[in-house]
Scaffold this active site. Structure first.
Site, PDB file in Angstrom:
ATOM      1  N   GLU A   1      11.351 -20.135 -16.267  1.00 35.50           N
ATOM      2  CA  GLU A   1      11.100 -19.597 -14.931  1.00 35.50           C
ATOM      3  C   GLU A   1      11.113 -20.688 -13.873  1.00 35.50           C
ATOM      4  O   GLU A   1      10.819 -20.455 -12.713  1.00 35.50           O
ATOM      5  CB  GLU A   1       9.792 -18.785 -14.903  1.00 35.50           C
ATOM      6  CG  GLU A   1       8.610 -19.455 -15.541  1.00 35.50           C
ATOM      7  CD  GLU A   1       7.381 -18.550 -15.646  1.00 35.50           C
ATOM      8  OE1 GLU A   1       7.352 -17.460 -15.053  1.00 35.50           O
ATOM      9  OE2 GLU A   1       6.430 -18.965 -16.329  1.00 35.50           O
TER      10      GLU A   1
ATOM     11  N   ARG B   1       1.553 -14.692 -24.427  1.00 39.15           N
ATOM     12  CA  ARG B   1       1.773 -15.844 -23.547  1.00 39.15           C
ATOM     13  C   ARG B   1       0.438 -16.530 -23.303  1.00 39.15           C
ATOM     14  O   ARG B   1      -0.552 -15.875 -22.975  1.00 39.15           O
ATOM     15  CB  ARG B   1       2.361 -15.371 -22.211  1.00 39.15           C
ATOM     16  CG  ARG B   1       2.573 -16.526 -21.253  1.00 39.15           C
ATOM     17  CD  ARG B   1       3.306 -16.080 -20.024  1.00 39.15           C
ATOM     18  NE  ARG B   1       2.427 -15.387 -19.091  1.00 39.15           N
ATOM     19  CZ  ARG B   1       2.844 -14.922 -17.915  1.00 39.15           C
ATOM     20  NH1 ARG B   1       4.112 -15.035 -17.548  1.00 39.15           N
ATOM     21  NH2 ARG B   1       2.006 -14.322 -17.111  1.00 39.15           N
TER      22      ARG B   1
ATOM     23  N   ASN C   1      10.744 -13.276 -12.091  1.00 41.65           N
ATOM     24  CA  ASN C   1       9.937 -13.208 -10.864  1.00 41.65           C
ATOM     25  C   ASN C   1       9.747 -14.616 -10.302  1.00 41.65           C
ATOM     26  O   ASN C   1       9.963 -14.878  -9.124  1.00 41.65           O
ATOM     27  CB  ASN C   1       8.559 -12.593 -11.147  1.00 41.65           C
ATOM     28  CG  ASN C   1       8.656 -11.253 -11.829  1.00 41.65           C
ATOM     29  OD1 ASN C   1       9.673 -10.584 -11.720  1.00 41.65           O
ATOM     30  ND2 ASN C   1       7.625 -10.862 -12.553  1.00 41.65           N
ATOM     31  N   ASP C   2       9.328 -15.517 -11.176  1.00 43.48           N
ATOM     32  CA  ASP C   2       9.146 -16.896 -10.719  1.00 43.48           C
ATOM     33  C   ASP C   2      10.483 -17.606 -10.559  1.00 43.48           C
ATOM     34  O   ASP C   2      10.671 -18.354  -9.611  1.00 43.48           O
ATOM     35  CB  ASP C   2       8.256 -17.662 -11.705  1.00 43.48           C
ATOM     36  CG  ASP C   2       6.789 -17.413 -11.415  1.00 43.48           C
ATOM     37  OD1 ASP C   2       6.411 -17.514 -10.235  1.00 43.48           O
ATOM     38  OD2 ASP C   2       6.042 -17.109 -12.345  1.00 43.48           O
TER      39      ASP C   2
ATOM     40  N   CYS D   1      11.604 -11.089 -19.173  1.00 39.14           N
ATOM     41  CA  CYS D   1      10.390 -10.302 -18.964  1.00 39.14           C
ATOM     42  C   CYS D   1      10.049 -10.166 -17.483  1.00 39.14           C
ATOM     43  O   CYS D   1       9.002  -9.645 -17.127  1.00 39.14           O
ATOM     44  CB  CYS D   1       9.212 -10.883 -19.742  1.00 39.14           C
ATOM     45  SG  CYS D   1       8.862 -12.593 -19.339  1.00 39.14           S
TER      46      CYS D   1
ATOM     47  N   HIS E   1       0.828  -1.205   0.000  1.00 37.24           N
ATOM     48  CA  HIS E   1       0.000   0.000   0.000  1.00 37.24           C
ATOM     49  C   HIS E   1       0.863   1.257   0.000  1.00 37.24           C
ATOM     50  O   HIS E   1       0.686   2.165  -0.801  1.00 37.24           O
ATOM     51  CB  HIS E   1      -0.852   0.058   1.273  1.00 37.24           C
ATOM     52  CG  HIS E   1      -1.721  -1.123   1.442  1.00 37.24           C
ATOM     53  ND1 HIS E   1      -2.524  -1.296   2.515  1.00 37.24           N
ATOM     54  CD2 HIS E   1      -1.912  -2.192   0.653  1.00 37.24           C
ATOM     55  CE1 HIS E   1      -3.179  -2.432   2.406  1.00 37.24           C
ATOM     56  NE2 HIS E   1      -2.820  -2.992   1.283  1.00 37.24           N
TER      57      HIS E   1
ATOM     58  N   ARG F   1       7.214 -15.582  -3.794  1.00 42.53           N
ATOM     59  CA  ARG F   1       7.323 -14.213  -4.313  1.00 42.53           C
ATOM     60  C   ARG F   1       6.343 -13.251  -3.655  1.00 42.53           C
ATOM     61  O   ARG F   1       6.461 -12.029  -3.808  1.00 42.53           O
ATOM     62  CB  ARG F   1       7.169 -14.192  -5.842  1.00 42.53           C
ATOM     63  CG  ARG F   1       5.804 -14.606  -6.341  1.00 42.53           C
ATOM     64  CD  ARG F   1       5.804 -14.858  -7.835  1.00 42.53           C
ATOM     65  NE  ARG F   1       5.379 -13.707  -8.616  1.00 42.53           N
ATOM     66  CZ  ARG F   1       5.188 -13.728  -9.926  1.00 42.53           C
ATOM     67  NH1 ARG F   1       5.420 -14.830 -10.617  1.00 42.53           N
ATOM     68  NH2 ARG F   1       4.797 -12.665 -10.568  1.00 42.53           N
TER      69      ARG F   1
ATOM     70  N   ARG G   1       0.260 -10.800 -20.895  1.00 41.32           N
ATOM     71  CA  ARG G   1      -0.242 -11.767 -19.899  1.00 41.32           C
ATOM     72  C   ARG G   1      -1.726 -12.008 -20.170  1.00 41.32           C
ATOM     73  O   ARG G   1      -2.579 -11.279 -19.667  1.00 41.32           O
ATOM     74  CB  ARG G   1      -0.061 -11.220 -18.484  1.00 41.32           C
ATOM     75  CG  ARG G   1       1.388 -11.110 -18.015  1.00 41.32           C
ATOM     76  CD  ARG G   1       1.406 -10.607 -16.575  1.00 41.32           C
ATOM     77  NE  ARG G   1       2.688 -10.804 -15.937  1.00 41.32           N
ATOM     78  CZ  ARG G   1       3.588  -9.820 -15.731  1.00 41.32           C
ATOM     79  NH1 ARG G   1       3.338  -8.603 -16.123  1.00 41.32           N
ATOM     80  NH2 ARG G   1       4.721 -10.093 -15.120  1.00 41.32           N
TER      81      ARG G   1
HETATM   82  C1  PEP Z   1       7.902 -13.911 -14.265  1.00 40.01           C
HETATM   83  O1  PEP Z   1       7.616 -14.900 -13.596  1.00 40.01           O
HETATM   84  O2  PEP Z   1       8.978 -13.306 -14.161  1.00 40.01           O
HETATM   85  C2  PEP Z   1       6.956 -13.375 -15.254  1.00 40.01           C
HETATM   86  C3  PEP Z   1       7.280 -12.404 -16.079  1.00 40.01           C
HETATM   87  O3  PEP Z   1       5.711 -13.899 -15.258  1.00 40.01           O
HETATM   88  P1  PEP Z   1       4.597 -13.523 -14.168  1.00 40.01           P
HETATM   89  O4  PEP Z   1       5.135 -12.394 -13.332  1.00 40.01           O
HETATM   90  O5  PEP Z   1       3.382 -13.188 -14.939  1.00 40.01           O
HETATM   91  O6  PEP Z   1       4.489 -14.810 -13.397  1.00 40.01           O
HETATM   92 MG    MG Z   2       5.948 -16.133 -14.121  1.00 37.11          MG
END
Ligand code: PEP
Ligand code: MG
Length: 820
Positions: free
Chosen positions: A687, A594, A710-711, A758, A451, A721, A558
């Site tokens: 990922e 994707r 991210n994953d 990405c 927030h 995450r 996405r």
């Molecule tokens: C990721 O996992 O880095 C990614 C780009 O996909 P998402 O954040 O949609 O899981």
């Molecule tokens: Mg991902």
């Protein structure tokens, strides 16, 4: 809302037992085409597990959730037994409301029933009436919500550009609704293909209109022209906020890279959540947590308590809006009007009442409803929806205070300009902050998507989150510099450091202006290598925004966002329209679509995907699609049909094994052949560590890789995450993650494939630099970061970046990498 017609009401029935009554009402449902006869057995079985007698002679038999597939069409039926039928010990039922609901539509009826239950005279009347219409009216008295308007404009229409810095979010949208409601005419707002009712806040928010976007307002009715003129003027005036030119709405994050103060007493490390430097004394702000216990009294009293708390919160919001408007101006007050609109959402009340009926206290039920909704919204990587989550949580607290008898929310006041330090902050907190006195924010909790972070960015206040508990112990009044870029709070800096910080701030403004002015130029490094800087998009309309902001293409669409925040899945046709629109918008630029990545953090309630203890390691992404041809195949068909209109690439998410890739490719190829569509390049997200380890093997199967850091980070480091405490450590620049990326690039190179990234780290200047040094060819970044990253890369040389990457790979920790 459930349908109930007079034909499904049996007046004057006689039933000898509970079972007899349930069978009779079940029979009415069968005749009306709502259920298969076997569902009646399920209703009887359910009754053995839980008593559905509500009180006051009303019972609501329904089947077990696992038998919902025996429901043909959601509906209810009513059996009126004037003489009554025995239910459980001492209970006599007169009105048996049989419910067959595929999802939770029946909650509307339950809500209605709470009112009926509380009205003894009405219950007495309904037991005896000879007119089925009385019962229909009592149970469905509310007019059903008007259906969503089709995606066309009314006759009178004007295009307007939204110049608010964070788009059409809750506050300006509430101002819009307020003005729209002053007119008799019906008002629509269209954003691309999507149309909203201009008099409904939720409907407007769901458009997800971002800064700089153009929407069409249209009106129909006696005062249509006046309504349009008023709304046009309102939008131009910023809808209660200072309008910001698109140019200055972009705040690239390049600065202070190499700065650290020389003489400070202590440094507190957190996460930079909103860029900028602020200088001033520390002031603490503490709000006592609310303690909720689930000690319900009877259902009627709990339902009444909810009703009273909602009413109290509403009048409190009115008072606060008035007070804030006087003190800080009407734009700050608008947030409270937006909150009042959120409280008017019938679904919230329905869900809470349903929990009360399950035997919980109103406070507990309300808290659960809000928490579930907030969690769902927060998980979506979309700033507009995240903003709604913040507002919802905030207004939820306000109601909760009343349910707990704590009264109104207190105001925050600072006697002099200062850096505000707190455990966490809500929108109410910040709306009641005086911008002249709060110079920056630092919270102990929260992550970059918390927030505080969102609010701070929208207010343009430098901020640090996740600074840890230690920050709460700093002595009030301690002089400090808050560095929102590095996420550091420097205590007791020297006079020279303070002066440098002030000078740096001036330099930043200039760098931002330059980056934005050159956003459409390619990112060519000093040694002549062009890096493709694309954008991540979640919505069709974002494609145009991406281009406006200088993106060379879309590196990640996405598609799950087409499925989120609605009641049912978009069919092939709807998806085709979406993908085709994007292909056309991109006008030949690269576009990577994707396939569905649902599961893990991305929930879609109507798909009825079973809950998993460990959803990130469960059936998500491609794993889900391979098990659900009903989702996968229409999507692939839609994508291949769109491919006839221009170039696109397909990408599969969450790949862990070779077999998955082969199966997915085989399905895609079958569909392509059926449609006689052109071949398109197929890539995968890397990922999952296994995919990175097998990069050479997988590269032989596909045309490209895009690394989802991210994953990948969460799986390499085994840190969720979304985990509130681990967010700080789950750093994509950890050398273990970088080594996994290096291995992926090597594997891809062995088969001559290109690699993009990405994940979020590509939007970070240091991250982008290291990634390019590791041999990544394309970066797909958040839309507001495109200009910044391009400008940053133009100042670097790939030769230097290779050296930087080599050093990063040799580091022992994320901190060492960041120190490079
Ligand atoms: C990721 O996992 O880095 C990614 C780009 O996909 P998402 O954040 O949609 O899981
Ligand atoms: Mg991902």
């Amino acid at each position: 809302m459930l349908k109930l017609t007079a034909a499904s009401v049996r007046i004057g029935a006689v039933a000898t037992s509970k079972e007899d009554a349930i069978r009779q009402v079940g029979q009415v449902l069968v005749q009306a085409g709502n259920i298969q006869p076997a569902y009646i057995e399920s209703m009887l079985a359910r009754e053995k597990l839980a008593n559905t007698f509500l009180g006051n002679g009303i019972a609501i038999p329904h089947g077990k959730p696992e038998d919902r597939d025996l429901i043909r069409e959601t509906g209810i039926a009513v059996l009126q037994v004037p003489a009554g039928t025995p239910w459980n010990d001492g209970e006599t039922a007169h009105l048996i409301v049989g419910i067959a609901a595929r999802s939770d539509e029946h909650i509307d009826v339950l809500r209605r029933l709470t009112r009926v239950l509380g009205d003894a005279a009405l219950v007495a009347k309904l037991r005896q009436t000879r007119d089925p219409a009385d019962i229909v009216e009592a149970l469905t008295g509310e007019r059903p919500a008007p259906p969503a308007p089709p995606a066309t404009d009314y006759e009178h229409a004007v295009p307007v550009t939204i110049q608010n810095p964070t788009g059409l979010h809750a506050r300006p949208a509430a101002a819009f609704v307020e003005t729209a409601k002053r007119f008799q005419s019906a008002i629509r707002v269209r954003y691309g293909e999507t149309v909203a009712d201009g008099k409904s806040l939720l409907s407007l928010l769901q458009l997800g209109v971002s800064a700089g976007a153009t929407v069409t307002i249209s009106a129909q009715g006696p005062d249509a022209a006046a309504a349009l003129a008023a709304l046009q003027a309102l939008v131009a005036s910023g809808m209660g906020e200072e309008p910001v030119e698109p140019e200055t709405a972009h705040r690239p994050q390049l600065a202070y890279r190499d700065w650290t103060p020389q003489h400070v007493a202590a440094t507190i490390n957190g996460i930079g959540a909103a860029e900028g430097l602020a200088i001033g004394p520390i002031r603490h702000y503490r709000r006592a947590p609310l303690v909720i216990t689930d000690n319900p009294s009877d259902r009627m009293s709990e339902a009444a308590a909810l009703e009273n708390a909602l009413a109290a919160a509403r009048s409190e919001l009115e008072l606060v809006a008035g007070e804030v408007s006087r003190r800080l101006g009407s734009s700050r007050a608008a947030i409270f009007r937006a909150h009042a609109e959120l409280l008017a959402d019938p679904a919230l009340v329905r869900e809470t009442v349903s929990r009360i009926f399950d035997g919980h206290s109103a406070a507990w039920a309300w808290q659960q409803t809000i928490a579930a909704r907030v969690a769902q919204l927060e998980k979506l990587d979309d700033p507009v929806l995240a903003g709604r989550a913040v507002d919802l949580s905030d207004v939820g607290q306000r109601v909760l205070r009343h349910l707990l008898g704590l009264g109104e929310m207190p105001f925050i006041s600072l006697a002099e300009p200062a850096l505000l330090v707190a455990d966490d902050l809500t929108p109410s907190d910040t709306a009641t902050l005086d911008p002249d006195s709060v110079l920056g924010l630092c919270t102990a909790l929260g992550g970059p998507t918390s927030h505080t972070a969102i609010i701070a960015r929208s207010l343009g206040l430098p901020a640090i989150v996740a600074a840890g508990e230690a920050v709460l112990d700093i002595e009030d009044g301690t002089p400090a510099i808050l560095d929102g870029f590095h996420g550091q709070l420097y205590l007791r800096p020297s006079a020279a450091d303070v002066e440098t910080a002030r000078a740096l701030r001036a330099g930043l403004d200039q760098a931002q202006a330059v980056a934005f002015a050159t956003r459409h130029q390619p990112a060519i490094t000093r040694d002549g290598v062009q890096i493709e800087v694309a954008a991540n998009v979640n919505r069709v309309a974002d494609a145009a925004r991406a281009i406006e902001n200088g993106a060379d293409g879309v590196g990640l669409m996405r598609t799950e966002f087409l499925f989120i925040e609605r009641e049912s899945a978009p069919d092939e046709e709807e998806q085709y329209e979406a993908y085709r629109t994007m292909v056309e918008t991109m006008a030949g630029r690269p576009l990577i679509i994707r396939t569905l990545d649902i599961g893990g953090d991305k929930e879609v309630p109507y798909l009825n995907i079973p809950r998993e203890d460990n959803s990130f390691l469960g059936i998500r992404g491609l794993r889900l699609c391979l098990r659900r041809p009903d989702l996968f195949e229409p999507q692939l068909r839609a994508i291949y049909r769109a491919a006839r209109h221009g170039p696109l690439k397909i990408m599969f998410p969450m790949v862990a094994t070779l077999e998955e890739v082969q199966q997915a490719k085989a399905i895609a190829e079958r569909i392509r052949a059926e449609l006689n569509a052109p071949p398109v390049e197929i890539g995968i997200m890397v990922e999952v560590p296994s995919a990175a380890m097998l990069a050479d093997v997988l590269a032989a199967e596909v045309d490209f890789f895009s690394i989802g850091t991210n994953d990948l980070t969460q799986y390499v480091l085994a840190m969720d995450r979304l985990h509130p405490e681990l967010a700080r450590q789950a750093d994509s620049l950890h050398p273990a993650v970088l080594r996994t990326i290096a291995r992926t690039v090597e594997g891809a190179a062995s088969a001559g494939r290109w690699v993009g990234v990405c994940g979020g780290i590509a939007s970070d200047p240091l991250g982008a630099a290291i990634l390019v040094g590791l041999g990544v060819h394309e970066l797909s970044v958040s839309i507001p970061s495109v200009a910044t990253i391009k400008a940053h890369l133009r100042g670097l040389s790939v030769a230097d970046l290779r050296e930087l990457a080599r050093r990063a790979l040799a580091c022992r920790s994320a901190a060492e990498v960041r120190a490079l």
